[in-house]
Design a protein around this motif. Structure first.
Motif, PDB file in Angstrom:
ATOM      1  N   THR A  14       0.849  -1.184   0.000  1.00 42.73           N
ATOM      2  CA  THR A  14       0.000   0.000   0.000  1.00 42.73           C
ATOM      3  C   THR A  14       0.886   1.235   0.000  1.00 42.73           C
ATOM      4  O   THR A  14       1.868   1.303   0.754  1.00 42.73           O
ATOM      5  N   PHE A  15       0.529   2.197  -0.831  1.00 43.90           N
ATOM      6  CA  PHE A  15       1.286   3.443  -0.910  1.00 43.90           C
ATOM      7  C   PHE A  15       0.329   4.616  -0.745  1.00 43.90           C
ATOM      8  O   PHE A  15      -0.801   4.576  -1.240  1.00 43.90           O
ATOM      9  N   ASP A  16       0.788   5.656  -0.048  1.00 40.24           N
ATOM     10  CA  ASP A  16      -0.045   6.856   0.076  1.00 40.24           C
ATOM     11  C   ASP A  16       0.130   7.727  -1.166  1.00 40.24           C
ATOM     12  O   ASP A  16       0.878   7.374  -2.086  1.00 40.24           O
TER      13      ASP A  16
ATOM     14  N   GLY B 185       3.549   8.433  -2.386  1.00 38.41           N
ATOM     15  CA  GLY B 185       4.385   7.298  -2.755  1.00 38.41           C
ATOM     16  C   GLY B 185       5.055   6.623  -1.570  1.00 38.41           C
ATOM     17  O   GLY B 185       5.900   5.745  -1.751  1.00 38.41           O
ATOM     18  N   ARG B 186       4.688   7.000  -0.354  1.00 34.08           N
ATOM     19  CA  ARG B 186       5.257   6.374   0.842  1.00 34.08           C
ATOM     20  C   ARG B 186       4.575   5.035   1.092  1.00 34.08           C
ATOM     21  O   ARG B 186       3.348   4.930   1.015  1.00 34.08           O
ATOM     22  N   GLU B 187       5.392   4.058   1.427  1.00 36.37           N
ATOM     23  CA  GLU B 187       4.893   2.709   1.680  1.00 36.37           C
ATOM     24  C   GLU B 187       4.230   2.626   3.053  1.00 36.37           C
ATOM     25  O   GLU B 187       4.734   3.172   4.027  1.00 36.37           O
TER      26      GLU B 187
ATOM     27  N   SER C  72      12.714  -1.393   2.563  1.00 37.15           N
ATOM     28  CA  SER C  72      11.534  -0.984   3.308  1.00 37.15           C
ATOM     29  C   SER C  72      11.907  -0.257   4.593  1.00 37.15           C
ATOM     30  O   SER C  72      12.309  -0.895   5.579  1.00 37.15           O
TER      31      SER C  72
END
Length: 187
Positions: free
Chosen positions: A37-39, A42-44, A74
């Motif tokens: 999942t990414f916001d 683009g942050r995981e 990660s």
């Protein structure tokens, strides 16, 4: 009362688990449900089950070295490992080489290593360790080739099941439960 669930495990699995001094875990699909999942930036984002985290901490408490070994870079996995006081090896292209190096660093034979993973990058390690484990929802190619499978899925307590197996097989479960109960209450 003795730990009642120990006999739920096959004898060969109990024996393998009793030897483990280094426990290594994949992250995506093992400590998480495998979704990426990414916001909007683009942050995981990852979700970890709190039961798994406590299981890893208990392994450390009884002297079992714990490490996360993941093929993905990660920062989230690194942060979770830091919170738990364990090592994280991220962006690992050769998990077997990483696990071998860890075993050597900690003066542990591969027969004293447990490795839990769920997909193809984990398969290279599985035949070389004393106890290979997969979560219930591991890819079939993996689940057919491990020593033991958890009843729970990755990200939903599968790692805690593996931790509980190790703790029980090594005779620590009763003491840990007794330490958690209020004074005067019996395990």
């Amino acid at each position: 009362m003795p730990y009642s669930h120990l006999n739920d495990y096959p004898a060969d699995i109990r024996e393998r688990a009793s030897r483990v001094r280094l426990a290594c875990f994949d992250v995506d699909g093992t400590l998480t449900d495998g979704r990426l999942t990414f916001d909007s930036e683009g942050r995981e984002l990852k979700s970890f089950h709190v039961h798994d985290g406590l299981g890893l901490v208990m392994l450390r408490k009884v002297g079992i070295t714990v490490a996360l070994v993941t093929a993905r870079a990660s920062a989230v996995a690194e942060r979770r490992a830091a919170e738990l006081g364990i090592q994280a090896f991220t962006a690992v292209s050769d998990k077997l080489a990483c696990v071998r190096s860890l075993a050597e660093t900690h003066a542990v034979s591969l027969d004293e290593v447990a490795f839990m993973g769920d997909d193809l990058p984990d398969l290279k390690v599985m035949p070389h360790v004393g106890l290979s484990i997969a979560p219930a929802n591991a890819h079939r190619w993996v689940s057919e080739r491990v020593h033991w499978r958890s009843a729970r899925a990755g990200g939903d307590g599968a790692v805690r099941e593996a931790c509980d197996l190790l703790l029980a097989a090594q005779g620590h479960a009763e003491r840990l439960l007794a330490e958690a109960l209020p004074t005067g209450v019996q395990a």
